[in-house]
Design an enzyme around this catalytic site. Structure first.
Site, PDB file in Angstrom:
ATOM      1  N   SER A  13       0.825  -1.218   0.000  1.00 16.14           N
ATOM      2  CA  SER A  13       0.000   0.000   0.000  1.00 16.14           C
ATOM      3  C   SER A  13       0.855   1.262   0.000  1.00 16.14           C
ATOM      4  O   SER A  13       0.455   2.285  -0.582  1.00 16.14           O
ATOM      5  CB  SER A  13      -0.981   0.005   1.185  1.00 16.14           C
ATOM      6  OG  SER A  13      -0.319   0.187   2.411  1.00 16.14           O
ATOM      7  N   ASN A  14       2.027   1.231   0.622  1.00 17.62           N
ATOM      8  CA  ASN A  14       2.917   2.401   0.542  1.00 17.62           C
ATOM      9  C   ASN A  14       3.454   2.587  -0.872  1.00 17.62           C
ATOM     10  O   ASN A  14       3.576   3.717  -1.359  1.00 17.62           O
ATOM     11  CB  ASN A  14       4.072   2.267   1.541  1.00 17.62           C
ATOM     12  CG  ASN A  14       3.676   2.728   2.933  1.00 17.62           C
ATOM     13  OD1 ASN A  14       3.496   3.913   3.159  1.00 17.62           O
ATOM     14  ND2 ASN A  14       3.514   1.785   3.849  1.00 17.62           N
ATOM     15  N   ASN A 104      13.686   3.896   3.778  1.00 19.61           N
ATOM     16  CA  ASN A 104      12.783   2.902   4.363  1.00 19.61           C
ATOM     17  C   ASN A 104      11.712   3.646   5.149  1.00 19.61           C
ATOM     18  O   ASN A 104      11.936   4.754   5.622  1.00 19.61           O
ATOM     19  CB  ASN A 104      13.564   1.986   5.317  1.00 19.61           C
ATOM     20  CG  ASN A 104      12.687   0.915   5.945  1.00 19.61           C
ATOM     21  OD1 ASN A 104      11.853   0.298   5.261  1.00 19.61           O
ATOM     22  ND2 ASN A 104      12.840   0.685   7.238  1.00 19.61           N
ATOM     23  N   HIS A 106       9.291   2.927   8.526  1.00 21.52           N
ATOM     24  CA  HIS A 106       9.128   2.013   9.659  1.00 21.52           C
ATOM     25  C   HIS A 106       7.945   2.504  10.501  1.00 21.52           C
ATOM     26  O   HIS A 106       7.836   3.705  10.772  1.00 21.52           O
ATOM     27  CB  HIS A 106      10.413   1.985  10.496  1.00 21.52           C
ATOM     28  CG  HIS A 106      10.326   1.017  11.636  1.00 21.52           C
ATOM     29  ND1 HIS A 106      10.395  -0.345  11.453  1.00 21.52           N
ATOM     30  CD2 HIS A 106      10.139   1.222  12.957  1.00 21.52           C
ATOM     31  CE1 HIS A 106      10.269  -0.946  12.628  1.00 21.52           C
ATOM     32  NE2 HIS A 106      10.113  -0.014  13.555  1.00 21.52           N
ATOM     33  N   GLU A 140      22.655  -0.917  10.200  1.00 30.39           N
ATOM     34  CA  GLU A 140      21.941  -1.298  11.412  1.00 30.39           C
ATOM     35  C   GLU A 140      20.433  -1.241  11.175  1.00 30.39           C
ATOM     36  O   GLU A 140      19.911  -0.228  10.690  1.00 30.39           O
ATOM     37  CB  GLU A 140      22.337  -0.347  12.555  1.00 30.39           C
ATOM     38  CG  GLU A 140      21.988  -0.890  13.915  1.00 30.39           C
ATOM     39  CD  GLU A 140      22.497   0.009  15.038  1.00 30.39           C
ATOM     40  OE1 GLU A 140      22.081  -0.193  16.176  1.00 30.39           O
ATOM     41  OE2 GLU A 140      23.305   0.929  14.765  1.00 30.39           O
ATOM     42  N   GLU A 171       1.410   7.055   6.999  1.00 28.18           N
ATOM     43  CA  GLU A 171       2.521   6.586   6.152  1.00 28.18           C
ATOM     44  C   GLU A 171       2.260   6.967   4.698  1.00 28.18           C
ATOM     45  O   GLU A 171       3.177   7.387   3.977  1.00 28.18           O
ATOM     46  CB  GLU A 171       2.675   5.063   6.262  1.00 28.18           C
ATOM     47  CG  GLU A 171       3.144   4.566   7.620  1.00 28.18           C
ATOM     48  CD  GLU A 171       3.348   3.057   7.648  1.00 28.18           C
ATOM     49  OE1 GLU A 171       3.910   2.495   6.703  1.00 28.18           O
ATOM     50  OE2 GLU A 171       2.911   2.427   8.643  1.00 28.18           O
TER      51      GLU A 171
HETATM   52  C1  GAR Z   1       3.935  -0.711   6.670  1.00 31.23           C
HETATM   53  O1  GAR Z   1       3.215  -0.393   7.837  1.00 31.23           O
HETATM   54  C2  GAR Z   1       5.409  -0.429   6.869  1.00 31.23           C
HETATM   55  O2  GAR Z   1       5.667   0.676   7.667  1.00 31.23           O
HETATM   56  C3  GAR Z   1       5.856  -1.701   7.556  1.00 31.23           C
HETATM   57  O3  GAR Z   1       5.169  -2.729   6.911  1.00 31.23           O
HETATM   58  C4  GAR Z   1       3.927  -2.218   6.411  1.00 31.23           C
HETATM   59  C5  GAR Z   1       3.857  -2.533   4.946  1.00 31.23           C
HETATM   60  O4  GAR Z   1       2.597  -2.220   4.424  1.00 31.23           O
HETATM   61  N1  GAR Z   1       7.282  -1.871   7.447  1.00 31.23           N
HETATM   62  C6  GAR Z   1       8.028  -2.447   8.385  1.00 31.23           C
HETATM   63  O5  GAR Z   1       7.563  -2.929   9.402  1.00 31.23           O
HETATM   64  C7  GAR Z   1       9.516  -2.476   8.090  1.00 31.23           C
HETATM   65  N2  GAR Z   1      10.267  -2.668   9.273  1.00 31.23           N
HETATM   66  P1  GAR Z   1       2.396  -2.071   2.857  1.00 31.23           P
HETATM   67  O6  GAR Z   1       2.968  -3.340   2.204  1.00 31.23           O
HETATM   68  O7  GAR Z   1       0.909  -2.005   2.679  1.00 31.23           O
HETATM   69  O8  GAR Z   1       3.096  -0.842   2.407  1.00 31.23           O
END
Ligand code: GAR
Length: 207
Positions: A13-14, A104, A106, A140, A171
């Site tokens: 979705s992002n 990225n 998070h 990291e 997000e």
């Molecule tokens: C999002 O909430 C993103 O921030 C998280 O996974 C989800 C992906 O959603 N990412 C992490 O946890 C990375 N450490 P999406 O596939 O619908 O964009």
């Protein structure tokens, strides 16, 4: 024109928010997933974007997967690599290769709650606010210079899913904005600090 390669693991979705933002001066060159059945791949393919499914389970080691992943990415000559729900720990060689040109997102207010289960951990700790962070990727996990953060309240009766949805909506605003700023050359990295931008956002409707 800046080439962007987006890495996903699932629904994407992002990634969709970034594609839909139609950022001036940028072209989404490819969407690559480490799970060939990632729902986001089909969404991107339907829109005529090049897609690659590279199953990490087919590789003997993390290094071997990352090397192949890098060659798939580099075939699209990226100016920027965008991790959008890409749920893999990356090798130092991989993060070094894209230093200063890999972002990225998070789902926590880093440096709080790196890793998994961020929303439940924030609820369990009694946090009053939660949010998300866009950062440059370093070796990291979930560290690296912070580009932008968005904040939402944690409500008294919040569930993990309710908080995750509230953060995810933010997000989808924050990440395209950060990518737009990178593409426009507005992000200046000075050690661990990124400057030159209005880099935070609160969900005013909920505060
Ligand atoms: C999002 O909430 C993103 O921030 C998280 O996974 C989800 C992906 O959603 N990412 C992490 O946890 C990375 N450490 P999406 O596939 O619908 O964009």
């Amino acid at each position: 024109m800046k080439n962007i390669v987006i890495l996903i693991s699932g629904r994407g979705s992002n990634m969709q928010a970034i594609v839909d933002a139609q950022i001036a001066g940028a072209r989404i060159a490819a969407v690559i997933a480490n799970r060939p059945d990632a729902a986001g791949l089909a969404w991107a393919a339907e829109r005529g974007i090049a897609t690659v499914g590279l199953d990490h389970k087919q590789f003997a080691s993390r290094e071997a997967f990352d090397e192949r992943l890098a060659s798939e990415i580099d075939a699209f000559a990226p100016d920027l690599v965008v991790l959008a729900g890409f749920m893999r720990i990356l090798t130092p060689a991989f993060t070094a290769r894209y230093e200063g040109r890999m972002l990225n997102i998070h789902p926590s207010l880093l440096p709080s709650f790196p890793g998994l289960h961020t929303h439940q951990r924030a609820i369990d700790m009694g946090c009053k606010v939660a949010g998300c962070t866009v950062h440059f990727v370093t070796a990291e996990l979930d560290h690296g210079p912070i580009v932008a953060q968005g904040v939402v309240p944690v409500l008294d009766d919040d569930t993990e899913a309710a908080l995750a949805n509230r953060v995810l909506a933010l997000e989808h605003q924050l990440y395209p904005q950060a990518v737009r700023q990178f593409v426009a050359g507005e992000l200046q990295v000075n050690g661990s600090r990124v400057s030159g931008v209005a880099a935070s956002q609160a969900d005013a409707s909920l505060m």
